[in-house]
Scaffold this motif. Structure first.
Motif, short mmCIF file in Angstrom:
data_model
loop_
_atom_site.label_atom_id
_atom_site.label_comp_id
_atom_site.label_asym_id
_atom_site.label_seq_id
_atom_site.Cartn_x
_atom_site.Cartn_y
_atom_site.Cartn_z
N VAL A 80 30.86 21.24 -44.80
CA VAL A 80 29.55 20.86 -44.27
C VAL A 80 28.46 21.28 -45.24
CG1 VAL A 80 27.85 21.36 -42.47
CG2 VAL A 80 30.21 20.82 -41.83
N ALA A 83 28.56 18.95 -48.23
CA ALA A 83 28.06 17.63 -47.88
C ALA A 83 26.54 17.63 -47.78
CB ALA A 83 28.67 17.16 -46.56
N MET A 84 25.96 18.70 -47.23
CA MET A 84 24.51 18.79 -47.12
C MET A 84 23.85 18.83 -48.49
SD MET A 84 23.66 18.48 -44.03
CE MET A 84 21.93 18.90 -44.22
N SER A 93 23.79 9.67 -49.55
CA SER A 93 24.22 9.29 -48.22
C SER A 93 25.20 8.12 -48.28
CB SER A 93 23.00 8.91 -47.37
OG SER A 93 23.39 8.52 -46.07
N ILE A 289 33.22 14.61 -41.50
CA ILE A 289 32.08 15.42 -41.96
C ILE A 289 31.20 14.61 -42.89
CG2 ILE A 289 31.44 17.41 -43.39
CD1 ILE A 289 33.91 18.86 -42.24
N THR A 293 27.17 13.29 -42.11
CA THR A 293 26.12 14.02 -42.81
C THR A 293 24.99 13.07 -43.21
OG1 THR A 293 27.74 15.60 -43.67
CG2 THR A 293 25.58 15.53 -44.74
#
Length: 335
Positions: A80, A83-84, A93, A289, A293
């Protein structure tokens, strides 16, 4: 780009689509590989793509190890966070979404029973076919836009030649030739009232009894200037379409190589059935995930919604900055 020592084509496309931060997930995009290698045979390209798939197989196996070893919470937390960070990259994205969907599809194929695997395969094949049709449609639109730009360029050059001929007649008869050449024929079947203002002025100068080569030259120069402006506008309007087309081709490329890599990771004959199943479950979790995101400031998931000119200029600046940094490092190393 590839012929310019100052602007590396492979680096440009990598920077444009943000894939330098995604290298461990997608490798070098095929469009960047072609820019780097230049004219290559299909055999050479296939070899480069196989090398890419082998590297990504090793990277994905290592990425899933934490899940396979039982630290599922730690795996989720780490992925996570990554991915952020990735989602804020150029096309971040969109890249995460494409990778995530491919991961989930391949995991579902590995985890399902024979009927579920068959259904998952059909969905994957249908999606692949749709993606390729989308690429083909965009390619046709890009070709049409390029044809329009070429037509405007040819008309502008023709008007410029007329202006130069009318401005400097070298022998008898040149003026009448220039006058006849500037009749309003840029739009077949159109009347002078339907012509562009500069074309109307040109028609009046040539056929309105002015008998003045200077007037004909001025009218032709005005027509050439109008066409130059129209061509520039057409080029800028085509940028979002070109980015859409390149991105659609990248999606096909990414999904294809990711599918190959996932099949190798979850079908590794050197691993036990338990490890292969754990990898597939971890792969599905990672795909979810990535799909879920979103950037802090939500942006439209379409290349056309992105400021195409600003995006390309930013990519060029990143390549230039990297070039400067490499040159400075090489210069300092020689001291």
């Amino acid at each position: 780009l590839g012929d310019n020592d100052f602007m590396d084509g492979a680096l440009f496309f990598t920077a444009l689509f943000g894939s330098e931060r995604f290298h461990h997930l997608v490798g070098e995009l095929a469009i960047a590989t072609m820019a780097r290698l230049g004219q290559v045979s299909s055999v050479q390209m296939a070899a480069a793509q196989e090398e890419r798939a082998q590297m990504l197989t090793v990277m994905l196996t290592a990425l899933l190890r934490r899940w396979v070893e039982g630290d599922e919470a730690g795996f989720r937390e780490g992925m996570v966070a990554e991915a952020m960070m990735l989602v804020e990259c150029s096309y971040g994205s969109l890249l995460l979404g494409a990778i995530g969907r491919a991961y989930v599809r391949q995991a579902d194929k590995a985890l399902g029973n024979i009927f579920e695997r068959g259904a998952a395969s059909l969905r994957a094949n249908w999606h692949s076919m749709q993606s390729q049709v989308h690429v083909a449609k965009l390619a046709l639109r890009v070709f049409a836009a390029q044809q329009d730009i070429s037509r405007l360029d040819a008309q502008q050059q023709a008007q410029q030649a007329i202006a130069e001929a009318a401005a400097s007649p070298a022998e008898d008869g040149t003026a009448s030739t220039a006058q006849s050449a500037v009749q309003p024929d840029a739009q077949p079947g159109g009347t002078p009232s339907q012509q562009a203002p500069s074309q109307q002025r040109q028609h009046e100068a040539a056929g309105g009894g002015l008998g003045c080569t200077e007037a004909a030259a001025a009218a032709a120069r005005a027509a050439a200037q109008d066409l130059l402006i129209a061509r520039a506008a057409a080029e800028e309007a085509a940028l979002p379409l070109m980015l859409d087309a390149m991105w659609a081709a990248n999606v096909v490329d990414i999904e294809g190589v990711v599918a190959r890599v996932c099949a190798r990771v979850v079908g590794d004959s050197a691993a036990s059935p338990e490890v292969r199943a754990a990898r597939a479950r971890g792969l599905r979790e990672l795909g979810l995930i990535f799909k879920q995101t979103k950037p802090k400031e939500e942006q439209a998931a379409s290349g056309s919604a992105i400021n195409a000119k600003a995006t390309m200029e930013a990519a060029m600046m990143r390549v230039v900055e990297q070039k400067f940094a490499e040159d400075d490092a090489a210069h300092n190393g020689e001291r």
